[in-house]
Design a protein around this motif. Structure first.
Motif, PDB file in Angstrom:
ATOM      1  N   ALA A 294      -1.358  11.510 -33.031  1.00 52.79           N
ATOM      2  CA  ALA A 294      -2.420  10.684 -33.608  1.00 52.79           C
ATOM      3  C   ALA A 294      -2.344   9.282 -32.994  1.00 52.79           C
ATOM      4  CB  ALA A 294      -2.257  10.620 -35.127  1.00 52.79           C
ATOM      5  N   ALA A 295      -3.163   8.375 -33.463  1.00 53.58           N
ATOM      6  CA  ALA A 295      -3.262   7.043 -32.864  1.00 53.58           C
ATOM      7  C   ALA A 295      -1.940   6.279 -32.909  1.00 53.58           C
ATOM      8  CB  ALA A 295      -4.345   6.236 -33.574  1.00 53.58           C
ATOM      9  N   ALA A 296      -1.227   6.337 -34.019  1.00 50.63           N
ATOM     10  CA  ALA A 296       0.035   5.593 -34.133  1.00 50.63           C
ATOM     11  C   ALA A 296       1.076   6.129 -33.160  1.00 50.63           C
ATOM     12  CB  ALA A 296       0.557   5.659 -35.560  1.00 50.63           C
ATOM     13  N   GLY A 297       1.159   7.449 -33.025  1.00 50.04           N
ATOM     14  CA  GLY A 297       2.106   8.058 -32.094  1.00 50.04           C
ATOM     15  C   GLY A 297       1.774   7.747 -30.653  1.00 50.04           C
ATOM     16  N   ARG A 298       0.490   7.832 -30.300  1.00 48.78           N
ATOM     17  CA  ARG A 298       0.072   7.493 -28.921  1.00 48.78           C
ATOM     18  C   ARG A 298       0.335   6.029 -28.619  1.00 48.78           C
ATOM     19  NH1 ARG A 298      -4.443  10.647 -30.224  1.00 48.78           N
ATOM     20  NH2 ARG A 298      -5.655   8.766 -30.492  1.00 48.78           N
ATOM     21  N   ASN A 299       0.139   5.164 -29.611  1.00 48.58           N
ATOM     22  CA  ASN A 299       0.394   3.740 -29.429  1.00 48.58           C
ATOM     23  C   ASN A 299       1.877   3.492 -29.160  1.00 48.58           C
ATOM     24  OD1 ASN A 299      -0.088   0.961 -29.351  1.00 48.58           O
ATOM     25  ND2 ASN A 299       0.266   0.755 -31.544  1.00 48.58           N
ATOM     26  N   LEU A 300       2.752   4.122 -29.932  1.00 49.89           N
ATOM     27  CA  LEU A 300       4.192   3.974 -29.708  1.00 49.89           C
ATOM     28  C   LEU A 300       4.577   4.503 -28.338  1.00 49.89           C
ATOM     29  CD1 LEU A 300       7.035   3.235 -30.706  1.00 49.89           C
ATOM     30  CD2 LEU A 300       7.170   5.548 -31.676  1.00 49.89           C
ATOM     31  N   TRP A 301       4.013   5.642 -27.941  1.00 48.58           N
ATOM     32  CA  TRP A 301       4.319   6.225 -26.626  1.00 48.58           C
ATOM     33  C   TRP A 301       3.944   5.251 -25.513  1.00 48.58           C
ATOM     34  CZ3 TRP A 301       6.773  10.576 -24.934  1.00 48.58           C
ATOM     35  CH2 TRP A 301       6.652  10.865 -23.581  1.00 48.58           C
ATOM     36  N   SER A 302       2.746   4.699 -25.590  1.00 51.08           N
ATOM     37  CA  SER A 302       2.304   3.801 -24.512  1.00 51.08           C
ATOM     38  C   SER A 302       3.116   2.510 -24.490  1.00 51.08           C
ATOM     39  CB  SER A 302       0.812   3.488 -24.636  1.00 51.08           C
ATOM     40  OG  SER A 302       0.556   2.794 -25.834  1.00 51.08           O
ATOM     41  N   LEU A 303       3.513   1.993 -25.659  1.00 51.70           N
ATOM     42  CA  LEU A 303       4.334   0.785 -25.696  1.00 51.70           C
ATOM     43  C   LEU A 303       5.731   1.030 -25.127  1.00 51.70           C
ATOM     44  CD1 LEU A 303       3.411  -0.675 -29.202  1.00 51.70           C
ATOM     45  CD2 LEU A 303       2.805  -1.614 -26.974  1.00 51.70           C
ATOM     46  N   MET A 304       6.310   2.172 -25.436  1.00 52.96           N
ATOM     47  CA  MET A 304       7.675   2.459 -24.990  1.00 52.96           C
ATOM     48  C   MET A 304       7.744   2.869 -23.520  1.00 52.96           C
ATOM     49  SD  MET A 304       9.847   2.006 -27.513  1.00 52.96           S
ATOM     50  CE  MET A 304      11.263   3.027 -27.207  1.00 52.96           C
ATOM     51  N   THR A 305       6.670   3.450 -22.993  1.00 49.91           N
ATOM     52  CA  THR A 305       6.705   3.911 -21.598  1.00 49.91           C
ATOM     53  C   THR A 305       6.120   2.897 -20.633  1.00 49.91           C
ATOM     54  OG1 THR A 305       4.611   5.096 -21.904  1.00 49.91           O
ATOM     55  CG2 THR A 305       6.664   6.356 -22.204  1.00 49.91           C
ATOM     56  N   ALA A 306       5.525   1.830 -21.118  1.00 51.74           N
ATOM     57  CA  ALA A 306       4.928   0.835 -20.226  1.00 51.74           C
ATOM     58  C   ALA A 306       6.026   0.122 -19.439  1.00 51.74           C
ATOM     59  CB  ALA A 306       4.116  -0.179 -21.022  1.00 51.74           C
ATOM     60  N   GLY A 307       6.084   0.387 -18.158  1.00 53.27           N
ATOM     61  CA  GLY A 307       7.042  -0.280 -17.283  1.00 53.27           C
ATOM     62  C   GLY A 307       8.473   0.175 -17.470  1.00 53.27           C
ATOM     63  N   ALA A 308       8.719   1.247 -18.190  1.00 52.35           N
ATOM     64  CA  ALA A 308      10.085   1.720 -18.432  1.00 52.35           C
ATOM     65  C   ALA A 308      10.310   3.034 -17.694  1.00 52.35           C
ATOM     66  CB  ALA A 308      10.314   1.933 -19.924  1.00 52.35           C
ATOM     67  N   MET A 309      11.494   3.179 -17.171  1.00 51.69           N
ATOM     68  CA  MET A 309      11.892   4.423 -16.527  1.00 51.69           C
ATOM     69  C   MET A 309      12.755   5.201 -17.519  1.00 51.69           C
ATOM     70  SD  MET A 309      10.604   4.553 -13.499  1.00 51.69           S
ATOM     71  CE  MET A 309      11.599   5.782 -12.710  1.00 51.69           C
ATOM     72  N   LEU A 310      12.161   6.185 -18.171  1.00 48.30           N
ATOM     73  CA  LEU A 310      12.886   6.973 -19.160  1.00 48.30           C
ATOM     74  C   LEU A 310      13.337   8.279 -18.535  1.00 48.30           C
ATOM     75  CD1 LEU A 310      10.554   6.535 -22.253  1.00 48.30           C
ATOM     76  CD2 LEU A 310      12.636   5.282 -21.734  1.00 48.30           C
ATOM     77  N   GLY A 311      14.529   8.691 -18.898  1.00 48.53           N
ATOM     78  CA  GLY A 311      15.037   9.976 -18.452  1.00 48.53           C
ATOM     79  C   GLY A 311      14.423  11.096 -19.271  1.00 48.53           C
ATOM     80  N   PRO A 312      14.650  12.334 -18.867  1.00 50.95           N
ATOM     81  CA  PRO A 312      14.063  13.472 -19.599  1.00 50.95           C
ATOM     82  C   PRO A 312      14.504  13.532 -21.055  1.00 50.95           C
ATOM     83  CG  PRO A 312      15.143  14.204 -17.573  1.00 50.95           C
ATOM     84  CD  PRO A 312      15.391  12.752 -17.696  1.00 50.95           C
ATOM     85  N   MET A 313      15.774  13.249 -21.317  1.00 54.74           N
ATOM     86  CA  MET A 313      16.264  13.289 -22.690  1.00 54.74           C
ATOM     87  C   MET A 313      15.611  12.179 -23.517  1.00 54.74           C
ATOM     88  SD  MET A 313      20.173  13.342 -24.113  1.00 54.74           S
ATOM     89  CE  MET A 313      20.588  11.753 -23.443  1.00 54.74           C
ATOM     90  N   GLN A 314      15.441  11.005 -22.924  1.00 48.24           N
ATOM     91  CA  GLN A 314      14.805   9.904 -23.634  1.00 48.24           C
ATOM     92  C   GLN A 314      13.346  10.224 -23.932  1.00 48.24           C
ATOM     93  OE1 GLN A 314      15.867   6.963 -20.686  1.00 48.24           O
ATOM     94  NE2 GLN A 314      16.997   5.831 -22.238  1.00 48.24           N
ATOM     95  N   LYS A 315      12.666  10.913 -23.017  1.00 44.31           N
ATOM     96  CA  LYS A 315      11.261  11.285 -23.248  1.00 44.31           C
ATOM     97  C   LYS A 315      11.133  12.261 -24.408  1.00 44.31           C
ATOM     98  CE  LYS A 315       9.530  10.375 -18.637  1.00 44.31           C
ATOM     99  NZ  LYS A 315       8.982  10.941 -17.407  1.00 44.31           N
ATOM    100  N   VAL A 316      12.065  13.207 -24.509  1.00 39.73           N
ATOM    101  CA  VAL A 316      12.039  14.163 -25.619  1.00 39.73           C
ATOM    102  C   VAL A 316      12.259  13.424 -26.942  1.00 39.73           C
ATOM    103  CG1 VAL A 316      13.274  16.109 -26.654  1.00 39.73           C
ATOM    104  CG2 VAL A 316      12.734  16.131 -24.225  1.00 39.73           C
TER     105      VAL A 316
END
Length: 185
Positions: A51-73
């Motif tokens: 939903a909107a809140a989850g997508r917002n958190l995803w975009s804030l956390m992934t903006a300019g960040a290099m996350l590993g596969p475990m961090q993405k899960v």
């Protein structure tokens, strides 16, 4: 077989100066070939059920960040929890009436009064919030310490040194200065 400590130290010092001649492939982004897979479709697949809140958190956390596969899960699960918390909050405030809608099975029972008791919504909300806090702390900690999965084994491997400007870097510099001042005395 592990490298000698002197070689690791030399590699680290050269890397910090910008010389990547001794860097190990898959550990240094300067000598690791780029991945040619299209990752934008992966992001769309991961955030499609949010939903909107989850997508917002995803975009804030992934903006300019290099996350590993475990961090993405972990981040995806954190986004789902944020969405659940939004629904629970709306339910507790009485805003989300659709979440609690009842429809009569028989058309003759339209005038009948129904009493619906929803208990433990507040405790579930607290549990979800505690879980979210733990997930976000784990994502943050994994990003801070530079823990990455080692190739071939399941054990984590740390980068050669702390990131410059991090708390670990500051601690290492303080310890080094304390050692040098003790030897000078």
């Amino acid at each position: 077989m592990a490298d000698e400590p002197a070689l690791r130290q030399r590699r680290y010092r050269l890397h910090k100066r910008g010389d990547h001649s001794l860097c190990v492939v898959d550990r240094c982004p300067e000598v690791t070939p780029p991945v040619t897979r299209n990752t934008t479709s992966d992001q769309g697949e991961r955030t499609s059920g949010l939903a909107a809140a989850g997508r917002n958190l995803w975009s804030l956390m992934t903006a300019g960040a290099m996350l590993g596969p475990m961090q993405k899960v972990l981040l995806l699960e954190a986004c789902r929890i944020v969405d659940r918390l939004e629904k629970l909050d709306a339910q507790l405030r009485g805003v989300d009436r659709e979440f609690l809608t009842l429809e009569p099975l028989d058309e003759d029972d339209v005038d009948r009064t129904y009493v619906l008791i929803v208990d433990k919504a507040l405790s579930e909300s607290r549990q979800q919030a505690a879980t979210l806090k733990g997930l976000l702390a784990e994502i943050r900690q994994a990003g801070r310490t530079g823990v990455r999965p080692a190739s071939g084994t399941g054990a984590p491997a740390r980068e050669d040194g702390p990131k410059e400007g991090s708390l670990a870097d500051l601690t290492a510099r303080i310890r080094e200065r304390a050692r040098t001042s003790q030897t000078a005395d």
